[in-house]
Design an enzyme around this catalytic site. Structure first.
Site, PDB file in Angstrom:
ATOM      1  N   THR A 212       0.859  -1.194   0.000  1.00  0.00           N
ATOM      2  CA  THR A 212       0.000   0.000   0.000  1.00  0.00           C
ATOM      3  C   THR A 212       0.885   1.230   0.000  1.00  0.00           C
ATOM      4  OG1 THR A 212      -1.836  -1.056   1.138  1.00  0.00           O
ATOM      5  CG2 THR A 212      -1.593   1.312   1.502  1.00  0.00           C
ATOM      6  N   ARG A 240     -14.746  -6.458  -0.704  1.00  0.00           N
ATOM      7  CA  ARG A 240     -14.134  -6.048   0.568  1.00  0.00           C
ATOM      8  C   ARG A 240     -13.491  -4.661   0.409  1.00  0.00           C
ATOM      9  NH1 ARG A 240      -8.698  -4.469   2.222  1.00  0.00           N
ATOM     10  NH2 ARG A 240      -8.483  -4.993   4.429  1.00  0.00           N
ATOM     11  N   VAL A 241     -13.687  -3.817   1.388  1.00  0.00           N
ATOM     12  CA  VAL A 241     -13.057  -2.495   1.382  1.00  0.00           C
ATOM     13  C   VAL A 241     -12.261  -2.350   2.671  1.00  0.00           C
ATOM     14  CG1 VAL A 241     -13.454  -0.006   1.395  1.00  0.00           C
ATOM     15  CG2 VAL A 241     -14.883  -1.485  -0.040  1.00  0.00           C
ATOM     16  N   GLY A 242     -11.032  -1.904   2.544  1.00  0.00           N
ATOM     17  CA  GLY A 242     -10.182  -1.742   3.717  1.00  0.00           C
ATOM     18  C   GLY A 242     -10.221  -0.339   4.281  1.00  0.00           C
ATOM     19  N   ASP A 243      -9.173   0.018   4.998  1.00  0.00           N
ATOM     20  CA  ASP A 243      -9.129   1.320   5.667  1.00  0.00           C
ATOM     21  C   ASP A 243      -8.654   2.456   4.764  1.00  0.00           C
ATOM     22  OD1 ASP A 243      -6.594  -0.061   5.652  1.00  0.00           O
ATOM     23  OD2 ASP A 243      -5.815   1.538   6.931  1.00  0.00           O
ATOM     24  N   THR A 265      -3.472  -4.201   8.384  1.00  0.00           N
ATOM     25  CA  THR A 265      -4.734  -4.931   8.226  1.00  0.00           C
ATOM     26  C   THR A 265      -5.902  -3.964   8.394  1.00  0.00           C
ATOM     27  OG1 THR A 265      -3.595  -6.789   9.240  1.00  0.00           O
ATOM     28  CG2 THR A 265      -5.970  -6.995   8.963  1.00  0.00           C
TER      29      THR A 265
HETATM   30  N1  ASP Z   1      -4.490  -1.292   4.701  1.00  0.00           N
HETATM   31  C1  ASP Z   1      -4.648  -1.982   3.449  1.00  0.00           C
HETATM   32  C2  ASP Z   1      -5.984  -2.644   3.417  1.00  0.00           C
HETATM   33  O1  ASP Z   1      -6.365  -3.218   4.419  1.00  0.00           O
HETATM   34  C3  ASP Z   1      -3.592  -2.996   3.179  1.00  0.00           C
HETATM   35  C4  ASP Z   1      -2.166  -2.636   3.516  1.00  0.00           C
HETATM   36  O2  ASP Z   1      -1.891  -1.525   3.948  1.00  0.00           O
HETATM   37  O3  ASP Z   1      -1.277  -3.497   3.340  1.00  0.00           O
HETATM   38  O4  ASP Z   1      -6.609  -2.649   2.384  1.00  0.00           O
END
Ligand code: ASP
Length: 351
Positions: A212, A240-243, A265
Site C-alpha cells: 500500500t 471487501r473495502v479496507g481502511d 490490516t
Molecule cells: N491497509 C490496506 C488494506 O487493508 C492494506 C495494507 O496496507 O497493506 O486494504
C-alpha cells in the site's frame, strides 16, 4: 546499522529559514524521545510509504531494491518539485502517489494485488488539512490512478466517498485515465494469489499483501495533506473495502495536528479509527506526533489484533514512522532537499 540511502535535490525555498538544519544535524535528527515515546525525524517536508511488512536485509535482489528505492525517491521528488513551484500540498501528495501507483513494485494502481475472483479492486483517499475536505474511492476497477479520482470526488462532486461502477463512470466523465484490468497485472501478484488460494480459509490473518502507498506533506504555509492508495489484501473477498479509502482510519489531515497515511490490516485500522485517533491524541491530549502515533500504531492496533504502520507529519515538520510490523517501507525529504529511503527492518527500528 548500515547507512540509509541519501540524495540531495537542492533546498526547498518555501521552507522557513528558522527551520533549516545542517546536514549533520539532519543526520542526528532521528532521536528517540524520552519517556517511552516514538522516534521523530525533524525538518521533513514530505514523506511517503510503500507498505508495512518485513524486508530482512539481503532478501531483495539488487534490481528489486533499486526499484523500491527509486520509486520512493521519484515520488518524493515529484511532490517536492511541485512545492518548489508554489503548488499546494494536495498537488504534492497526489503527484507522489501517482508515481507509486504507476510503479509495479507497489500494491497500488499497476502492481495491485488480486481479490478472490482474480480481479483488482482499488481503494484510495486524499485529505486537505486546511479545510478538512476529503475525497475517496472504493472498489474501483478501471481507473488507472485512483488517488486522482479520489481528489476529483472531493473537488467535483458533492460527495466524499464513491464506490465501484459509479466511481469508474465518474472517472470517465471527468477525463481520468481509464484502463482495462490487465493493465494492473503483475506475475508476482498473480503468484501470491495462487499461493494464497493454496492455503486454508481466507482469514484476514493469512490473506495479507504489502505495498500500500501513501504520502504526507507540510507546505511552507504549514498546510498539511495526506493521501493513501491500495489494491487491498491478496485474495480479499470481492467487495471487501479496507481502511485506505476510509477517512479517519487509513488517512487523515488536519492543520491543527497532523497528516497521516496508514498501512496494515485494514479491518482493524477501521475499528480502531487509527488515523483520526492519532490526530485526536494530539489535539485533545496534547501528545507530540511521535508519542500519539506510537500509542495508536504500536499499542492500540496490536491490542485489537493486527499489525501495521503509519507515516505521520505535523505542521512543524516532525515526522513519525511507527510500525508494529518488523519494518515499514518509507522515505522522506527534508527542507534542504535531502532524500532518505528506508526499506529494511534495520533501517526502521520499531517505535
Ligand atoms: N491497509 C490496506 C488494506 O487493508 C492494506 C495494507 O496496507 O497493506 O486494504
Amino acid at each position: 546499522m548500515r547507512p540509509m540511502r541519501r540524495r540531495n535535490f537542492g533546498m526547498l525555498t518555501v521552507g522557513t529559514a528558522a527551520g533549516l538544519m545542517t546536514t549533520q544535524a539532519q543526520a542526528n535528527a532521528q532521536t528517540a524521545t524520552p519517556g517511552g515515546g516514538g522516534t521523530v525525524i525533524r525538518d521533513v517536508v514530505m514523506a511517503v510509504h510503500g507498505g508495512a511488512g518485513s524486508i530482512p536485509r539481503g532478501s531483495l535482489t539488487p534490481d528489486r531494491e533499486k526499484g523500491f528505492r527509486d520509486g520512493l525517491e521519484q515520488a518524493l521528488r515529484a511532490g517536492f518539485e511541485l512545492l518548489r513551484q508554489g503548488r499546494s500540498g494536495l498537488d504534492a501528495v497526489e503527484a507522489a502517489v501517482n508515481v507509486l501507483e504507476d510503479n509495479e513494485n507497489f500494491n497500488a494502481g499497476k502492481g495491485a494485488v488480486f481479490n478472490t475472483d482474480a480481479e483488482h479492486e482499488l481503494d484510495a483517499s486524499i485529505m486537505n488539512g486546511k479545510d478538512l475536505k476529503s475525497g475517496a474511492v472504493a472498489g474501483v476497477h478501471n481507473t488507472k490512478n485512483p488517488i486522482t479520482l479520489a481528489r476529483m470526488v472531493m473537488e467535483r462532486s458533492p460527495h466524499v466517498l464513491m464506490a465501484g461502477k459509479g466511481a469508474d463512470i465518474f472517472a470517465l466523465r471527468n477525463g481520468v485515465a481509464y484502463t482495462t484490468q490487465d493493465y494492473f497485472f503483475t506475475q508476482r501478484r498473480w503468484d501470491a494469489l495462487i499461493a494464497a488460494k493454496g492455503t486454508q480459509a481466507a482469514t484476514t490473518a493469512d490473506i495479507g499483501g504489502t505495498g500500500t502507498v501513501g504520502a504526507v506533506v507540510v507546505t511552507g504555509a504549514r498546510d498539511v495533506a495526506a493521501a493513501t492508495s491500495t489494491g487491498g489484501l491478496t485474495n480479499k473477498l470481492v467487495g471487501r473495502v479496507g481502511d485506505s479509502p476510509y477517512v479517519g482510519a487509513g488517512t487523515y489531515a488536519n492543520n491543527r495536528t497532523v497528516a497521516i497515511s496508514c498501512t496494515g490490516t485494514g479491518e482493524v485500522f477501521i475499528r480502531g479509527l487509527a488515523a483520526y485517533d492519532i490526530s485526536a491524541l494530539m489535539e485533545y491530549a496534547r501528545l507530540a506526533v511521535q508519542d500519539a502515533a506510537a500509542r495508536v500504531i504500536t499499542e492500540k492496533i496490536p491490542a485489537l489484533g493486527a499489525t501495521g504502520g503509519a507515516i505521520a507529519l505535523d505542521p512543524r515538520g516532525n515526522l513519525a514512522t511507527p510500525h508494529s510490523t518488523d519494518g515499514l517501507i518509507n522515505g522522506y525529504i527534508t527542507r534542504r532537499g535531502e532524500v532518505v529511503t528506508r526499506l529494511y527492518n534495520d533501517e526502521t527500528p520499531p517505535r
